[in-house]
Design a protein around this motif. Structure first.
Motif, PDB file in Angstrom:
ATOM      1  N   THR A 105      40.931  18.378-188.241  1.00 56.97           N
ATOM      2  CA  THR A 105      41.720  19.031-187.204  1.00 56.97           C
ATOM      3  C   THR A 105      40.841  19.853-186.273  1.00 56.97           C
ATOM      4  O   THR A 105      41.308  20.349-185.267  1.00 56.97           O
ATOM      5  N   LEU A 111      46.605  16.854-184.110  1.00 54.60           N
ATOM      6  CA  LEU A 111      47.266  16.856-185.424  1.00 54.60           C
ATOM      7  C   LEU A 111      47.501  18.274-185.931  1.00 54.60           C
ATOM      8  O   LEU A 111      48.540  18.559-186.529  1.00 54.60           O
ATOM      9  N   GLY A 112      46.542  19.144-185.707  1.00 55.13           N
ATOM     10  CA  GLY A 112      46.713  20.544-186.112  1.00 55.13           C
ATOM     11  C   GLY A 112      47.866  21.197-185.379  1.00 55.13           C
ATOM     12  O   GLY A 112      48.649  21.946-185.978  1.00 55.13           O
ATOM     13  N   ARG A 115      51.214  19.962-186.849  1.00 62.53           N
ATOM     14  CA  ARG A 115      51.515  20.600-188.139  1.00 62.53           C
ATOM     15  C   ARG A 115      51.907  22.070-187.971  1.00 62.53           C
ATOM     16  O   ARG A 115      52.857  22.551-188.590  1.00 62.53           O
ATOM     17  N   HIS A 116      51.159  22.787-187.143  1.00 65.70           N
ATOM     18  CA  HIS A 116      51.422  24.212-186.925  1.00 65.70           C
ATOM     19  C   HIS A 116      52.816  24.424-186.323  1.00 65.70           C
ATOM     20  O   HIS A 116      53.571  25.291-186.784  1.00 65.70           O
ATOM     21  N   GLN A 119      55.565  23.695-188.979  1.00 60.39           N
ATOM     22  CA  GLN A 119      55.636  24.743-189.998  1.00 60.39           C
ATOM     23  C   GLN A 119      56.278  26.014-189.463  1.00 60.39           C
ATOM     24  O   GLN A 119      57.014  26.693-190.176  1.00 60.39           O
ATOM     25  N   LYS A 124      59.763  19.542-191.267  1.00 59.94           N
ATOM     26  CA  LYS A 124      58.884  18.723-192.095  1.00 59.94           C
ATOM     27  C   LYS A 124      58.235  17.666-191.199  1.00 59.94           C
ATOM     28  O   LYS A 124      58.935  16.913-190.520  1.00 59.94           O
ATOM     29  N   LEU A 125      56.911  17.613-191.242  1.00 61.75           N
ATOM     30  CA  LEU A 125      56.166  16.634-190.464  1.00 61.75           C
ATOM     31  C   LEU A 125      55.403  15.732-191.414  1.00 61.75           C
ATOM     32  O   LEU A 125      54.741  16.213-192.332  1.00 61.75           O
ATOM     33  N   GLU A 126      55.508  14.435-191.199  1.00 60.27           N
ATOM     34  CA  GLU A 126      54.785  13.473-192.028  1.00 60.27           C
ATOM     35  C   GLU A 126      54.043  12.516-191.098  1.00 60.27           C
ATOM     36  O   GLU A 126      54.623  11.989-190.148  1.00 60.27           O
TER      37      GLU A 126
END
Length: 160
Positions: A105, A111-112, A115-116, A119, A124-126
């Motif tokens: 990341t 991608l970071g 996700r951040h 959250q 929910k991230l997949e």
């Protein structure tokens, strides 16, 4: 430019208008590549919390931008589902794929950031990807309503 203005000061739009905005954004960002955008189910009544809307739109744009710039895909599918007090976003490409575990990341913020953002709102991230098989980004975003029927913002992780 219109997205920047909206992100700074989103108008008070309904869930249905937000769904339409996301579809327009996807079609605009993917205009130069074969793509399919679909919505399933009905958005809830009322208005989404501004910060929730900003978060989901940002995740949508980041996932689309990543797929467009990095996947080498021939086609990108965007599916949005509204059901059971939950919004589900799926961005799937048929591109080159990558090893999710080996991507740092720190090399890029994409991608970071995904996700951040997820959250921060107990979403929910997949991210599923395999080299040569494309990538699937799935976001599950809870929509909760207060006793008054208004949608409440959830900035805390749900208890398990």
């Amino acid at each position: 430019m219109r997205d920047i203005v909206w992100m700074l000061s989103p108008s008070s739009e309904s869930w249905k208008e937000l769904a339409q905005r996301m579809e327009l954004i996807a079609n605009r960002l993917l205009a130069e590549i074969s793509h399919e955008v679909s919505q399933h189910g009905e958005p809830p009544s009322g208005d989404p919390p501004v910060n929730w809307a900003r978060c989901v739109v940002s995740i949508l744009k980041e996932a689309l931008t990543n797929a467009y710039r990095h996947s080498g895909a021939d086609k990108i599918h965007v599916n949005m589902y509204w059901a059971n007090q939950e919004f589900k976003l799926c961005v799937k490409d048929d591109g080159c794929g990558f090893d999710v575990d080996s991507v740092s990341t720190t090399k890029g913020l994409g991608l970071g950031n995904l996700r951040h953002r997820a959250q921060a709102f107990a979403m929910k991230l997949e991210i599923l990807s395999e080299q040569g098989e494309g990538t699937l980004v799935t976001l599950l975003a809870p929509i909760s309503k207060t006793k008054s029927g208004k949608v409440a913002e959830n900035r805390h992780k749900p208890e398990r």
